[in-house]
Design a protein around this motif. Structure first.
Motif, PDB file in Angstrom:
ATOM      1  N   LYS A  61       0.816  -1.212   0.000  1.00  0.00           N
ATOM      2  CA  LYS A  61       0.000   0.000   0.000  1.00  0.00           C
ATOM      3  C   LYS A  61       0.848   1.260   0.000  1.00  0.00           C
ATOM      4  O   LYS A  61       2.026   1.248   0.389  1.00  0.00           O
ATOM      5  CB  LYS A  61      -0.927   0.004   1.211  1.00  0.00           C
ATOM      6  N   GLY A  62       0.239   2.357  -0.445  1.00  0.00           N
ATOM      7  CA  GLY A  62       0.894   3.661  -0.434  1.00  0.00           C
ATOM      8  C   GLY A  62       0.339   4.536   0.680  1.00  0.00           C
ATOM      9  O   GLY A  62      -0.752   4.301   1.211  1.00  0.00           O
ATOM     10  N   ARG A  63       1.096   5.544   1.054  1.00  0.00           N
ATOM     11  CA  ARG A  63       0.699   6.478   2.104  1.00  0.00           C
ATOM     12  C   ARG A  63       1.118   7.878   1.694  1.00  0.00           C
ATOM     13  O   ARG A  63       2.257   8.102   1.280  1.00  0.00           O
ATOM     14  CB  ARG A  63       1.355   6.098   3.426  1.00  0.00           C
ATOM     15  N   VAL A  64       0.196   8.831   1.808  1.00  0.00           N
ATOM     16  CA  VAL A  64       0.479  10.230   1.483  1.00  0.00           C
ATOM     17  C   VAL A  64       0.669  11.007   2.779  1.00  0.00           C
ATOM     18  O   VAL A  64      -0.155  10.912   3.695  1.00  0.00           O
ATOM     19  CB  VAL A  64      -0.660  10.849   0.647  1.00  0.00           C
ATOM     20  N   THR A  65       1.751  11.763   2.870  1.00  0.00           N
ATOM     21  CA  THR A  65       1.981  12.642   4.015  1.00  0.00           C
ATOM     22  C   THR A  65       2.001  14.088   3.543  1.00  0.00           C
ATOM     23  O   THR A  65       2.328  14.371   2.379  1.00  0.00           O
ATOM     24  CB  THR A  65       3.310  12.318   4.722  1.00  0.00           C
ATOM     25  N   PHE A  66       1.650  15.004   4.446  1.00  0.00           N
ATOM     26  CA  PHE A  66       1.592  16.425   4.129  1.00  0.00           C
ATOM     27  C   PHE A  66       2.637  17.192   4.934  1.00  0.00           C
ATOM     28  O   PHE A  66       3.096  16.738   5.988  1.00  0.00           O
ATOM     29  CB  PHE A  66       0.203  16.993   4.436  1.00  0.00           C
ATOM     30  N   GLN A  82       1.147  21.185   1.468  1.00  0.00           N
ATOM     31  CA  GLN A  82       1.508  20.524   0.222  1.00  0.00           C
ATOM     32  C   GLN A  82       1.860  19.066   0.521  1.00  0.00           C
ATOM     33  O   GLN A  82       2.086  18.691   1.673  1.00  0.00           O
ATOM     34  CB  GLN A  82       2.696  21.218  -0.436  1.00  0.00           C
ATOM     35  N   VAL A  83       1.878  18.264  -0.523  1.00  0.00           N
ATOM     36  CA  VAL A  83       2.218  16.859  -0.359  1.00  0.00           C
ATOM     37  C   VAL A  83       3.692  16.750   0.002  1.00  0.00           C
ATOM     38  O   VAL A  83       4.565  17.242  -0.716  1.00  0.00           O
ATOM     39  CB  VAL A  83       1.912  16.061  -1.645  1.00  0.00           C
ATOM     40  N   GLY A  84       3.979  16.093   1.135  1.00  0.00           N
ATOM     41  CA  GLY A  84       5.361  15.924   1.568  1.00  0.00           C
ATOM     42  C   GLY A  84       6.011  14.702   0.957  1.00  0.00           C
ATOM     43  O   GLY A  84       7.143  14.753   0.492  1.00  0.00           O
ATOM     44  N   SER A  85       5.288  13.587   0.936  1.00  0.00           N
ATOM     45  CA  SER A  85       5.833  12.358   0.364  1.00  0.00           C
ATOM     46  C   SER A  85       4.689  11.408   0.053  1.00  0.00           C
ATOM     47  O   SER A  85       3.592  11.514   0.609  1.00  0.00           O
ATOM     48  CB  SER A  85       6.820  11.687   1.332  1.00  0.00           C
ATOM     49  N   ILE A  86       4.961  10.479  -0.849  1.00  0.00           N
ATOM     50  CA  ILE A  86       4.056   9.376  -1.133  1.00  0.00           C
ATOM     51  C   ILE A  86       4.880   8.109  -0.934  1.00  0.00           C
ATOM     52  O   ILE A  86       5.707   7.745  -1.764  1.00  0.00           O
ATOM     53  CB  ILE A  86       3.478   9.450  -2.554  1.00  0.00           C
ATOM     54  N   ASP A  87       4.673   7.452   0.196  1.00  0.00           N
ATOM     55  CA  ASP A  87       5.504   6.328   0.617  1.00  0.00           C
ATOM     56  C   ASP A  87       4.878   4.999   0.213  1.00  0.00           C
ATOM     57  O   ASP A  87       3.654   4.871   0.127  1.00  0.00           O
ATOM     58  CB  ASP A  87       5.714   6.348   2.138  1.00  0.00           C
ATOM     59  N   THR A  88       5.737   4.011  -0.002  1.00  0.00           N
ATOM     60  CA  THR A  88       5.288   2.633  -0.193  1.00  0.00           C
ATOM     61  C   THR A  88       5.588   1.865   1.086  1.00  0.00           C
ATOM     62  O   THR A  88       6.738   1.812   1.522  1.00  0.00           O
ATOM     63  CB  THR A  88       5.999   1.971  -1.385  1.00  0.00           C
ATOM     64  N   ILE A  89       4.559   1.292   1.698  1.00  0.00           N
ATOM     65  CA  ILE A  89       4.686   0.613   2.981  1.00  0.00           C
ATOM     66  C   ILE A  89       4.896  -0.873   2.735  1.00  0.00           C
ATOM     67  O   ILE A  89       3.987  -1.583   2.297  1.00  0.00           O
ATOM     68  CB  ILE A  89       3.440   0.838   3.859  1.00  0.00           C
ATOM     69  N   HIS A  90       6.108  -1.374   3.037  1.00  0.00           N
ATOM     70  CA  HIS A  90       6.465  -2.763   2.759  1.00  0.00           C
ATOM     71  C   HIS A  90       6.283  -3.637   4.001  1.00  0.00           C
ATOM     72  O   HIS A  90       7.203  -4.314   4.436  1.00  0.00           O
ATOM     73  CB  HIS A  90       7.914  -2.855   2.268  1.00  0.00           C
ATOM     74  N   THR A  91       5.084  -3.624   4.561  1.00  0.00           N
ATOM     75  CA  THR A  91       4.806  -4.522   5.673  1.00  0.00           C
ATOM     76  C   THR A  91       4.302  -5.868   5.138  1.00  0.00           C
ATOM     77  O   THR A  91       3.894  -5.979   3.980  1.00  0.00           O
ATOM     78  CB  THR A  91       3.757  -3.911   6.614  1.00  0.00           C
ATOM     79  N   GLN A  92       4.332  -6.880   6.000  1.00  0.00           N
ATOM     80  CA  GLN A  92       3.943  -8.228   5.597  1.00  0.00           C
ATOM     81  C   GLN A  92       2.437  -8.312   5.379  1.00  0.00           C
ATOM     82  O   GLN A  92       1.643  -7.825   6.175  1.00  0.00           O
ATOM     83  CB  GLN A  92       4.359  -9.225   6.681  1.00  0.00           C
ATOM     84  N   GLY A  93       2.029  -8.939   4.256  1.00  0.00           N
ATOM     85  CA  GLY A  93       0.618  -9.211   4.012  1.00  0.00           C
ATOM     86  C   GLY A  93       0.225 -10.563   4.580  1.00  0.00           C
ATOM     87  O   GLY A  93       1.079 -11.394   4.908  1.00  0.00           O
ATOM     88  N   ASN A  94      -1.050 -10.778   4.695  1.00  0.00           N
ATOM     89  CA  ASN A  94      -1.546 -12.059   5.215  1.00  0.00           C
ATOM     90  C   ASN A  94      -1.266 -13.182   4.220  1.00  0.00           C
ATOM     91  O   ASN A  94      -1.213 -12.964   3.005  1.00  0.00           O
ATOM     92  CB  ASN A  94      -3.045 -11.981   5.499  1.00  0.00           C
ATOM     93  N   ARG A  95      -1.090 -14.388   4.737  1.00  0.00           N
ATOM     94  CA  ARG A  95      -0.812 -15.544   3.893  1.00  0.00           C
ATOM     95  C   ARG A  95      -2.102 -16.304   3.610  1.00  0.00           C
ATOM     96  O   ARG A  95      -2.887 -16.571   4.505  1.00  0.00           O
ATOM     97  CB  ARG A  95       0.202 -16.466   4.570  1.00  0.00           C
TER      98      ARG A  95
END
Length: 282
Positions: A25-30, A68-81
């Motif tokens: 998932k992605g995350r937008v920060t301001f 303003q938009v500070g960053s658009i991050d990609t969150i590399h946490t573990q997904g369910n199996r």
């Protein structure tokens, strides 16, 4: 309003990929923009002798100019199996990514380095793989799964005459030949990055290497065995699902919608105030 629209676009993309294998998932920060300073800060004012203050200090007076938009991050946490019981479905429990490459199974020559700067090499957490007409393990776009084959990087191929095959937790691909003898087709290797958020999304559940992701991988020695050197175990017969949390996404969507509506209300209110000022002259 533009910032909230960007966040809503990101939330919509997350929700759309809630069932995408290996999706991150992605995350937008301001962040706030530069403020307009009405008056600067002042320290205490002392008398002529300099032994006592005759007036205290003053804080700065500033009016913010928006966000303003500070960053658009990609969150590399573990997904369910999710268990599938399909031998070519692979899930990673921990860090690491599968390595994919384009070009024929014979086009990945033994001994050639894996150049990560090339767009033909990519990485993925989606472990739904298949066999092509040559018996090579590929993903749904036909990209070859890279591993160690006879001591060199290459596409792992299972012969047509194989009676059965299996993939171990360390990535070793075993098969039984026509004589019932066990053989090794190769070993799936993993790439691991110190900053996986530095990878660029290519679409098709894959990522492309960038210089901010970590040390480049130039040879088979730089690829890792599953379960070693900080990488996760490889589980056959299962898939890693998206790490999108629908409850969290809906909450953020409502918050962003309310923020967008509040900003439109500011525009309406400012317009009404300006209209009142114009009417004063009449």
């Amino acid at each position: 309003m533009k910032g909230f629209q960007t966040k809503l676009d990101n939330i919509g993309n997350n929700i759309a990929n809630v069932n995408t294998y290996g999706f991150k998932k992605g995350r937008v920060t301001f962040q706030d923009m530069m403020s307009q300073t009405m008056s600067n800060a002042q320290g205490p004012i002392q008398n002529d002798a300099g032994d006592e203050n005759i007036r205290g200090g003053l804080n700065p007076s500033q009016v913010g100019l928006g966000s303003q938009v500070g960053s658009i991050d990609t969150i590399h946490t573990q997904g369910n199996r999710q268990t599938t019981n399909r031998p070519l479905d692979l899930s990673l429990e921990g860090d690491g990514m599968f390595v994919l490459a384009e070009g024929g199974a014979d086009g990945i020559n033994p001994g050639d380095p894996l150049t990560l700067g090339s767009v033909n090499t990519s990485f993925t957490r989606a472990g739904n793989f298949y066999l092509d007409s040559d018996g090579a393990i590929v993903n749904n776009e036909g990209k070859y799964l890279i591993g160690e084959v006879d001591g060199s990087p290459g596409a792992i191929t299972i012969p047509d005459e194989a009676q059965s095959f299996s993939i171990q937790t360390d990535g070793t691909v075993n098969y039984v030949d026509e004589n019932g003898e066990p053989e090794v087709a190769g070993q799936v290797r993993l790439a691991n990055f110190s900053n996986p958020s530095g990878l660029e999304k290519l679409g098709g559940n894959s990522f492309q290497y960038t210089e901010n992701a970590g040390e480049p991988i130039d040879a088979l020695e730089d690829l890792l065995v599953a379960g070693q050197d900080g990488t996760g175990q490889m589980v056959s017969g299962a898939l890693e699902m998206s790490n999108v949390d629908l409850a969290e996404s809906f909450t953020e969507m409502i918050t962003s919608q309310r923020g967008f509506q509040a900003n439109t209300k500011i525009i309406t209110t400012s317009d009404e105030i300006l209209q009142e000022l114009v009417n004063l002259k009449r």
